[in-house]
Design an enzyme around this catalytic site. Structure first.
Site, PDB file in Angstrom:
ATOM      1  N   LYS A  18       0.789  -1.299   0.092  1.00  0.00           N
ATOM      2  CA  LYS A  18      -0.041  -0.145  -0.015  1.00  0.00           C
ATOM      3  C   LYS A  18       0.914   1.392   0.062  1.00  0.00           C
ATOM      4  O   LYS A  18       0.201   2.465   0.137  1.00  0.00           O
ATOM      5  CB  LYS A  18      -0.882  -0.149   1.231  1.00  0.00           C
ATOM      6  CG  LYS A  18      -0.238  -0.008   2.360  1.00  0.00           C
ATOM      7  CD  LYS A  18      -1.063   0.139   3.626  1.00  0.00           C
ATOM      8  CE  LYS A  18      -0.528   0.100   4.979  1.00  0.00           C
ATOM      9  NZ  LYS A  18      -1.089   0.229   6.229  1.00  0.00           N
ATOM     10  N   SER A  32      -9.949   1.836  -2.490  1.00  0.00           N
ATOM     11  CA  SER A  32      -9.825   2.954  -1.680  1.00  0.00           C
ATOM     12  C   SER A  32     -10.417   4.070  -2.412  1.00  0.00           C
ATOM     13  O   SER A  32     -10.634   3.962  -3.739  1.00  0.00           O
ATOM     14  CB  SER A  32      -8.226   3.202  -2.093  1.00  0.00           C
ATOM     15  OG  SER A  32      -7.531   4.327  -1.793  1.00  0.00           O
ATOM     16  N   TYR A  36       0.224   1.907  -7.308  1.00  0.00           N
ATOM     17  CA  TYR A  36      -0.829   1.205  -6.436  1.00  0.00           C
ATOM     18  C   TYR A  36      -2.330   1.416  -6.631  1.00  0.00           C
ATOM     19  O   TYR A  36      -2.872   0.687  -6.487  1.00  0.00           O
ATOM     20  CB  TYR A  36      -0.219   1.833  -4.796  1.00  0.00           C
ATOM     21  CG  TYR A  36      -1.323   1.961  -3.814  1.00  0.00           C
ATOM     22  CD1 TYR A  36      -1.612   0.726  -3.024  1.00  0.00           C
ATOM     23  CD2 TYR A  36      -2.319   3.019  -3.558  1.00  0.00           C
ATOM     24  CE1 TYR A  36      -2.788   0.745  -2.245  1.00  0.00           C
ATOM     25  CE2 TYR A  36      -3.351   2.944  -2.810  1.00  0.00           C
ATOM     26  CZ  TYR A  36      -3.559   1.896  -2.154  1.00  0.00           C
ATOM     27  OH  TYR A  36      -4.415   1.608  -1.026  1.00  0.00           O
ATOM     28  N   LYS A  87      -5.917  -1.170  -7.269  1.00  0.00           N
ATOM     29  CA  LYS A  87      -7.298  -0.918  -6.833  1.00  0.00           C
ATOM     30  C   LYS A  87      -8.095  -1.066  -7.878  1.00  0.00           C
ATOM     31  O   LYS A  87      -9.089  -1.592  -7.757  1.00  0.00           O
ATOM     32  CB  LYS A  87      -7.192   0.213  -5.854  1.00  0.00           C
ATOM     33  CG  LYS A  87      -6.307  -0.006  -4.487  1.00  0.00           C
ATOM     34  CD  LYS A  87      -6.830  -1.265  -3.783  1.00  0.00           C
ATOM     35  CE  LYS A  87      -5.999  -1.527  -2.537  1.00  0.00           C
ATOM     36  NZ  LYS A  87      -6.073  -2.976  -1.827  1.00  0.00           N
ATOM     37  N   ARG A  96       3.086  18.149  -2.014  1.00  0.00           N
ATOM     38  CA  ARG A  96       3.488  16.557  -2.424  1.00  0.00           C
ATOM     39  C   ARG A  96       2.952  16.226  -3.614  1.00  0.00           C
ATOM     40  O   ARG A  96       1.726  16.403  -3.913  1.00  0.00           O
ATOM     41  CB  ARG A  96       3.074  15.641  -1.165  1.00  0.00           C
ATOM     42  CG  ARG A  96       3.545  14.037  -1.532  1.00  0.00           C
ATOM     43  CD  ARG A  96       3.399  13.240  -0.385  1.00  0.00           C
ATOM     44  NE  ARG A  96       1.985  12.950  -0.199  1.00  0.00           N
ATOM     45  CZ  ARG A  96       1.620  12.209   0.662  1.00  0.00           C
ATOM     46  NH1 ARG A  96       2.439  11.626   1.737  1.00  0.00           N
ATOM     47  NH2 ARG A  96       0.152  11.933   0.963  1.00  0.00           N
ATOM     48  N   ASP A 103      -0.793  14.597  -4.905  1.00  0.00           N
ATOM     49  CA  ASP A 103      -1.751  14.747  -3.812  1.00  0.00           C
ATOM     50  C   ASP A 103      -2.919  15.515  -4.534  1.00  0.00           C
ATOM     51  O   ASP A 103      -2.932  16.441  -5.387  1.00  0.00           O
ATOM     52  CB  ASP A 103      -1.192  15.549  -2.706  1.00  0.00           C
ATOM     53  CG  ASP A 103      -0.791  14.655  -1.801  1.00  0.00           C
ATOM     54  OD1 ASP A 103      -0.828  13.597  -1.727  1.00  0.00           O
ATOM     55  OD2 ASP A 103      -0.118  15.286  -0.608  1.00  0.00           O
TER      56      ASP A 103
HETATM   57  C1  UD1 Z   1      -2.523   8.135   0.612  1.00  0.00           C
HETATM   58  C2  UD1 Z   1      -2.373   7.577  -0.691  1.00  0.00           C
HETATM   59  C3  UD1 Z   1      -3.693   6.717  -0.840  1.00  0.00           C
HETATM   60  C4  UD1 Z   1      -3.723   5.713   0.011  1.00  0.00           C
HETATM   61  C5  UD1 Z   1      -3.781   6.292   1.451  1.00  0.00           C
HETATM   62  C6  UD1 Z   1      -3.763   4.926   2.269  1.00  0.00           C
HETATM   63  C7  UD1 Z   1      -1.334   9.113  -1.740  1.00  0.00           C
HETATM   64  C8  UD1 Z   1      -1.037  10.300  -2.699  1.00  0.00           C
HETATM   65  N1  UD1 Z   1      -2.216   8.754  -1.542  1.00  0.00           N
HETATM   66  O1  UD1 Z   1      -3.431   8.896   0.771  1.00  0.00           O
HETATM   67  O2  UD1 Z   1      -3.493   6.237  -2.139  1.00  0.00           O
HETATM   68  O3  UD1 Z   1      -5.017   4.972  -0.231  1.00  0.00           O
HETATM   69  O4  UD1 Z   1      -2.705   6.945   1.608  1.00  0.00           O
HETATM   70  O5  UD1 Z   1      -3.960   5.240   3.719  1.00  0.00           O
HETATM   71  O6  UD1 Z   1      -0.129   9.005  -1.123  1.00  0.00           O
HETATM   72  N2  UD1 Z   1       0.415  15.209   4.632  1.00  0.00           N
HETATM   73  C9  UD1 Z   1       1.213  16.048   5.080  1.00  0.00           C
HETATM   74  N3  UD1 Z   1       2.674  15.680   5.667  1.00  0.00           N
HETATM   75  C10 UD1 Z   1       2.716  14.481   5.740  1.00  0.00           C
HETATM   76  C11 UD1 Z   1       1.939  13.272   5.435  1.00  0.00           C
HETATM   77  C12 UD1 Z   1       0.778  13.697   4.895  1.00  0.00           C
HETATM   78  O7  UD1 Z   1       0.938  17.486   5.118  1.00  0.00           O
HETATM   79  O8  UD1 Z   1       3.792  14.121   6.097  1.00  0.00           O
HETATM   80  C13 UD1 Z   1      -0.902  15.530   3.959  1.00  0.00           C
HETATM   81  C14 UD1 Z   1      -0.874  15.233   2.735  1.00  0.00           C
HETATM   82  O9  UD1 Z   1      -0.474  15.905   1.843  1.00  0.00           O
HETATM   83  C15 UD1 Z   1      -2.636  14.860   2.372  1.00  0.00           C
HETATM   84  C16 UD1 Z   1      -3.089  14.496   3.831  1.00  0.00           C
HETATM   85  O10 UD1 Z   1      -2.094  14.800   4.902  1.00  0.00           O
HETATM   86  O11 UD1 Z   1      -3.110  16.228   2.230  1.00  0.00           O
HETATM   87  C17 UD1 Z   1      -3.273  13.103   4.016  1.00  0.00           C
HETATM   88  O12 UD1 Z   1      -1.945  12.299   3.628  1.00  0.00           O
HETATM   89  P1  UD1 Z   1      -1.822  10.777   3.867  1.00  0.00           P
HETATM   90  O13 UD1 Z   1      -2.016  10.402   5.079  1.00  0.00           O
HETATM   91  O14 UD1 Z   1      -0.514  10.337   2.999  1.00  0.00           O
HETATM   92  O15 UD1 Z   1      -3.196  10.056   2.966  1.00  0.00           O
HETATM   93  P2  UD1 Z   1      -3.485  10.338   1.188  1.00  0.00           P
HETATM   94  O16 UD1 Z   1      -2.560  10.918   0.552  1.00  0.00           O
HETATM   95  O17 UD1 Z   1      -4.886  11.091   1.441  1.00  0.00           O
END
Ligand code: UD1
Length: 340
Positions: free
Chosen positions: A85, A125, A150, A154, A296, A299
């Site tokens: 994942k 997802s 990934y 799905k 990132r 996103d």
């Molecule tokens: C990510 C995956 C998605 C997957 C899911 C599983 C990507 C682009 N997408 O979702 O395919 O199904 O995880 O849980 O990776 N953020 C920060 N700082 C950080 C980490 C995240 O600002 O250190 C922000 C991200 O930009 C985003 C939000 O937090 O806006 C959520 O991020 P994350 O938890 O990685 O989930 P997704 O990106 O939504």
């Protein structure tokens, strides 16, 4: 009722195993332990007082899968989590993802398609929607070209199941499209254990708060949202676990409208990254060191679920608030680190 949970020692799988055992299902777990450990079985036992049957098995080995089903003819339902994942890793090593996430699905379905009756829950997802044009996102929103291998697994996974369901009415399947699962069981005996540096927001937050990481990077504050940071729908893993049991029972009780259904599993509420940071601070009393950095790649701006199908058709609704979910993630983080 014997239920097979593949990847049942992983983050979501282990919480579903707990829910099943607490509802008196007989559970057999298979897991290749590539991103999980046998200690999770002890956590499950400590919570439920029960031990699920366990076999270390790698679904990429087709003959092992065939052999497994020969030895376990009495399986009435399969909840399939076993998959990789990590989005970034999938870009680096696409074939690993196609093998891990799709070969395994094919081998499982090859066994299930010839059973007199098979009930199958697939772990999908919200990533299949990409940046949806309309929010909240309904199940009829178009699936967008995947942004990573990934995400593609799905999408293709759902298509494979649909194709088999088209010709096999004995196969009944539901794909659950999760939004962002977070949190941990209230006992703090099971939870999320990311390998290495967390890629997801909430484990990064809890590891920063506990001092393992220096600072959280907030990816972008120039999105067209209320505070400029991206919006997601964060759902407590226990709510997600309940959704799986409700979906399974929909199949077991022959309530499904068609033999392949899809449901969004989210709370219906979107939170910005900064709202999550502040909710964490409020829920735990910890202050979080963070800085704004560039966006990132890959996103989307905003994703949160339209929950009418899940609420009204599936008969499930998320119960936990964002603060409760974050508090449980924090309790889990503290518990894990206290053992190190
Ligand atoms: C990510 C995956 C998605 C997957 C899911 C599983 C990507 C682009 N997408 O979702 O395919 O199904 O995880 O849980 O990776 N953020 C920060 N700082 C950080 C980490 C995240 O600002 O250190 C922000 C991200 O930009 C985003 C939000 O937090 O806006 C959520 O991020 P994350 O938890 O990685 O989930 P997704 O990106 O939504």
């Amino acid at each position: 009722m014997k239920i097979l949970v593949t990847g049942g020692l992983g983050f979501i799988g282990s919480h579903v195993v707990v829910e099943l055992l607490e509802r008196d299902y007989e559970v057999i777990v298979i897991d290749n332990l590539s991103n999980s450990s046998l200690e999770v079985l002890e956590g499950i036992h400590a919570i439920t007082g029960k031990k699920p049957e366990f076999e270390k098995l790698d679904l990429r080995d087709k003959s092992d899968v065939q052999d497994f089903f020969k030895r376990h003819a009495a399986i009435t339902g399969v909840i399939h989590f076993a998959a990789s994942k990590a989005v970034g890793e999938s870009v680096e090593n696409p074939l690993l993802y196609y093998e891990n996430n799709l070969n395994t699905l094919v081998y499982l379905l090859q066994e299930l398609q010839d059973l007199p009756q098979a009930h199958f829950i697939f772990s999908s997802s919200c990533t299949v929607y990409g940046q949806a044009e309309q929010l909240p996102i309904t199940e009829t929103a178009p699936v967008q070209p995947a942004a990573s291998p990934y995400g593609n697994t799905k999408q293709i996974g759902e298509e494979i199941i649909q194709d088999v369901c088209n010709i096999k009415p004995t196969l009944q399947a539901i794909a659950l499209r999760y939004f962002n699962p977070i949190g941990a069981h209230h006992s703090s005996l099971i939870g999320e254990l990311p390998l290495g540096t967390p890629q997801n927001l909430v484990p990064y937050i809890t590891q920063t708060a506990i001092g393992l990481r220096e600072q959280l990077s907030v990816y972008g504050d120039d999105y067209p949202t209320r505070d400029g940071t991206a919006i997601r729908d964060y759902i407590h893993v226990m709510d997600l676990a309940t959704a799986h049991v409700v979906a399974l029972e929909r199949l077991l009780n022959h309530k499904a409208a068609t033999n392949f259904e899809t449901f969004n599993i989210g709370t219906g509420t979107g939170s910005t990254v900064l709202e999550v940071v502040h909710a964490f601070e409020k829920a735990t009393g910890e202050s979080l060191n963070y800085k704004i950095v560039a966006r990132r790649e890959g996103d989307v701006t905003a994703a949160y679920a339209h929950t009418a199908q899940a609420n009204d058709v599936l008969g499930w609704k998320a119960q936990y608030s964002l603060e409760e979910s974050l508090a449980s993630a924090w309790e889990w983080e503290k518990k894990v680190r206290s053992k190190e």
